[in-house]
Design an enzyme around this catalytic site. Sequence first.
Site, mmCIF file in Angstrom:
data_model
loop_
_atom_site.group_PDB
_atom_site.id
_atom_site.type_symbol
_atom_site.label_atom_id
_atom_site.label_comp_id
_atom_site.label_asym_id
_atom_site.label_seq_id
_atom_site.Cartn_x
_atom_site.Cartn_y
_atom_site.Cartn_z
ATOM 1 N N ARG A 162 -9.710 -0.085 7.138
ATOM 2 C CA ARG A 162 -10.641 0.814 6.471
ATOM 3 C C ARG A 162 -11.050 1.971 7.375
ATOM 4 O O ARG A 162 -12.234 2.293 7.550
ATOM 5 C CB ARG A 162 -11.881 0.076 5.983
ATOM 6 C CG ARG A 162 -12.539 0.850 4.842
ATOM 7 C CD ARG A 162 -13.724 0.141 4.240
ATOM 8 N NE ARG A 162 -14.229 0.907 3.109
ATOM 9 C CZ ARG A 162 -14.590 0.382 1.958
ATOM 10 N NH1 ARG A 162 -14.495 -0.894 1.761
ATOM 11 N NH2 ARG A 162 -15.056 1.149 0.996
ATOM 12 N N CYS A 163 -10.051 2.579 7.994
ATOM 13 C CA CYS A 163 -10.312 3.793 8.753
ATOM 14 C C CYS A 163 -9.000 4.532 8.866
ATOM 15 O O CYS A 163 -7.961 3.984 8.557
ATOM 16 C CB CYS A 163 -10.851 3.493 10.155
ATOM 17 S SG CYS A 163 -9.658 2.697 11.234
ATOM 18 N N GLN A 171 0.826 -1.208 0.000
ATOM 19 C CA GLN A 171 0.000 0.000 0.000
ATOM 20 C C GLN A 171 0.864 1.264 0.000
ATOM 21 O O GLN A 171 0.357 2.356 -0.197
ATOM 22 C CB GLN A 171 -0.939 0.005 1.217
ATOM 23 C CG GLN A 171 -2.071 -1.009 1.091
ATOM 24 C CD GLN A 171 -3.060 -0.960 2.239
ATOM 25 O OE1 GLN A 171 -3.288 -1.962 2.898
ATOM 26 N NE2 GLN A 171 -3.684 0.186 2.492
ATOM 27 N N GLU A 185 -13.269 5.558 4.049
ATOM 28 C CA GLU A 185 -13.259 4.903 5.348
ATOM 29 C C GLU A 185 -14.387 5.372 6.257
ATOM 30 O O GLU A 185 -14.656 4.749 7.281
ATOM 31 C CB GLU A 185 -11.886 5.109 5.962
ATOM 32 C CG GLU A 185 -10.846 4.539 4.991
ATOM 33 C CD GLU A 185 -9.417 4.789 5.354
ATOM 34 O OE1 GLU A 185 -9.166 5.805 6.011
ATOM 35 O OE2 GLU A 185 -8.567 3.986 4.986
#
Lengths: 806, 284
Positions: free
Chosen positions: A384-385, A237, A760
């Site tokens: 996902r935050c 990522q 997110e």
Amino acid sequence: MNEATPPKEERSAALSGLGTSRKRVEDARFTQGKGNYVDDIKMAGMLFGDFVRSPYAHARVKSINTEKALALPGVHAVLTAADLEPLGLHWMPTLAGDKQMVLADGKVLFQAQEVAFVVADDRYAAADGVAAVEVEYEELPVLVDPFKAEADDAPVLREDIADQKEGAHGPRRHPNHIFTWESGDRAATEAVLAEADVVAEEMIYYHRTHPCPLEPCGCVASMDKVNGKLTVWGTFQAPHAVRTVASLISGIAEHNIRIVSPDIGGGFGNKVGVYPGYVCSIVASIVTGVPVKWIEDRSDNLMATAFARDYWMKGRISATKDGKITGLHCHTTADHGAFDACADPTKFPAGFMNICTGSYDIPTAYLAVDGIYTNKAPGGVAYRCSFRVTEAAYFIERMIEILAIKLGMDAAELRVKNFIKKEQFPYQSALGWEYDSGDYHTGWDKALKAVGYEALRKEQAERVEAFKRGETRTLLGIGLSHFTEIVGAGPVKNCDILGLGMFDSCEIRIHPTGSAIARLGTISQGQGHATTFAQILASEIGIPAEDITLEEGDTDTAPYGLGTYGSRSTPVAGAAAAMAGRKIRAKAQMIAAYLLEVHDNDIEWDVDRFVVKGSPERFKTMKEIAFASYNQAIPGVEPGLEAVSYYDPPNMTYPFGSYICVMEIDVDTGTTEIRQVYALDDCGTRINPMIIEGQVHGGLTEALAISMGQEIAYDEQGNVTTGTLMDFFVPTAVETPNYQTDYTVTPSPHHPIGAKGVGESPNVGGVPAFSNAVHDAFRAFGLTQSHMPHDHWRIWKTAESLGLHD
Amino acid sequence: MVPGAFNYHRPDTVDGVIGLLGEWGDDARVIAGGHSLIPVMKQRLSDISHLIDLGGVGSLKGIGVDGGTVTIGAMTTQHELISSDALAAAAPIIREASLQIADPQVRYVGTIGGNVANGDPANDMPGLMQTLDATYHLAGPNGARTVAARDFYEAAYFTAREDDEILTAVSFAATGGGYAYEKQKRKIGDYATAAAGVLLSMDGGSCTAASVALTNLSDTPVYCEAAVDILVGSSVDDATISAAVKAAVDVSDPVADTRGPVDFKKYVAGVIVKKAIQSAKARA
């Protein structure tokens, strides 16, 4: 305007720029199975690596015998810590300033930890080799409960640093203690709590879960011994950060390392960190002289790679009798597993957990976080935050509900009473953040109206009466959630990872015929960057989005950036794209003025061209300017039309939203049925509404999974009991409800196009909405707090404990 | 996660299968749909060097309804069970139960024979076969024999089938009256937290015949004889149902796992059995 010039709106529409629901350009290859993922890479002579993993959560490694494995046909090498030690690679630094074993060095600290790396002709031969490696273990006492970590008889996990009193984030008070991180004014908060009319207190547990991307982690490492260049294709990522860290660890010069992130099948934070598989593949390629591939299987991914959450948050919140919040105190026990491998900005060992005052004007607050070692897998990534924001949002949204119970107030009303008001922005929070913008009341009112809040409360009250009369066995829960995200890390002055500043970048080249290629320091894992970033550029430089190629993920070609996670791509790289576009336009303006034989100041931008002020028939389109920039000698102007922008954001962005879930709960079976999910997001300027909606649907589904069943659970011996998709809950279409999305637009005042990031938000806002619905259903029967995930048996236990069964 | 090396055989007759089993003994296993066996092989929990695929044996496939007797070949898939109108007419509980197994992809490959012969108490078909009082047809080196489904299961993964035998078919009498197969699961694709199959015939307000069995509530499927005794001859009123439910739950013996603790499972078993009896009565 002459006859040849189409109207402004028509030209604008032709660009497919900002605000257009442009179809995702990535989908043509993904929906046809033509994506190019790491496991699709096949190279001549390539070998395959696989791990011997520990069956124990805590054990001494007495011996490793590789003889039988090495005797098998097709097995080329077996690496152990002893082989990596001379290279200094048997341990590696983590992103959180700790270090982690690459291969077991004398002991293992979690189940599925990497013990040896078998390199073989193919994955079958490698698995045969793994089965043939003989490891002798001596089991040690296991620590799975972070609250027992500092007991007198607690086993010492990290013997390597047992005597170190000072860690990467300050003093350590016990060998199993990692750090204490504080934010806010402790004494003032205690004073406020002591004098308050009302104080609500509760332990809020956000359980351990896992991002579980569809594609697990993997890489192909190839050391070219002729030119000395190392190339690694992998599920990264943050490819540039991987290159720099790889260079620093290995001593290979950074220009001789090329990191490539090809198509990535979801990341959700799981692919931010560095894993032993990457290190071992690189070493194996150097040793064997051929490319080496390593691909996890699903259980490896769930059991050994970065988990998320696992925060025990003890909260106290105070208010006046009429519901004005006066103070918030939070003490968090953070279970980090065997190594502190959190992916947080360096100065924030608990991420942005200090956004835990949420959407509320809380004048006094204090937060302390204790990081603890246990015999569990390392990680602590932002699933996902943004960094620990989901934990913070869940904490405050539960505390609000609990305070509402204590006050005997409606929880929606309590929120309205305490929201930061529109005119208070920019708002300085008690824990040190400057919220850039917001308008919470408008979205909240819209949400309550959309679901028919008052009617729902009436229906709920009637249901409770019917239940008490024995006419029904189902209850109705109304789950409220108002979240404030903090994304777009971040300003280099306070955001870095391992010393790498968290700016991002965009480089754009306009071709002579007026099309373009743009490269960014980020990397899409499904977010649709090739679609949306082209839209930003289309609006900035007046070239149709379809004429702009987007490239990311190859460190030899892309400009340096810190990658994609924490909803930072649009706030940071998206801003860089806009700024690079503006540089292009500035140069184009000089060229157009020359071509039109007027002064620079006498022309103005008009969608896709520069026009002479007052003479609309005299213009030069960006396409014409591009051609001239390369092919016409213009005095004082270099040929070509290119720009690079490195964007260091002045502040974070603060997306927010109002989510409501209506849920039916069967108290006898613990089963639930979600009747309605309404999600209103404010992500500032909306680049592509269709992609936003897709992001919200995906994030809500992950939030549903987390709150209603998904967990990484351990038994007393430290065995993972949810290590396959039979037990680790990933919703299918059957379990996924219908979603109703909505929006308001409050642009970020400091972002070039006013965008804030959205990917997110639905996870951050969704988890409290689902969980609060479960809690709310039982409010009439005296429930204040129960722990997620709300799977069937836990809901049944709640009903049982409240005496709702026969 | 990949299996070790193995030899693959695909005979086209039952005798061919039996011959290979005799030849390779403990090193050989037959494979039907493979949903249980392939994960075991991938995890290398079992050392199988000869895999005998039953997919080539045509005589093991098919559904026959003849004179009130239903016979289903072992290699008949769950999808084929669902699609057969003749079967739905003769024993509608099969379709109702099959539709609750996993998902369509699994059901295209999963077979009734594999489901019942493996001895996994989490599978739905063994419980269903208790409900139907089915007969299992086995073939081995000494010829064919039959075993009652209610006598087949000894413990988890231990059955009356000998290692050199295969299950070739199941048969049972066509059903009349009401039926229901109720199942609670966490998600699509999951095994049952609790499931129950019920058959119930009523005549003149009185229960003339009944059958009750449980899935994944013990280490074998459970036929609930005491519950049946309570129901037969009664009017199946609320009090009788409660007594039958209690009798069924009493013979369950679930273990705690990620689906929940024992007290929860027993409670849900009661809810599920009650729903199944009520539903079967409504259809009787």
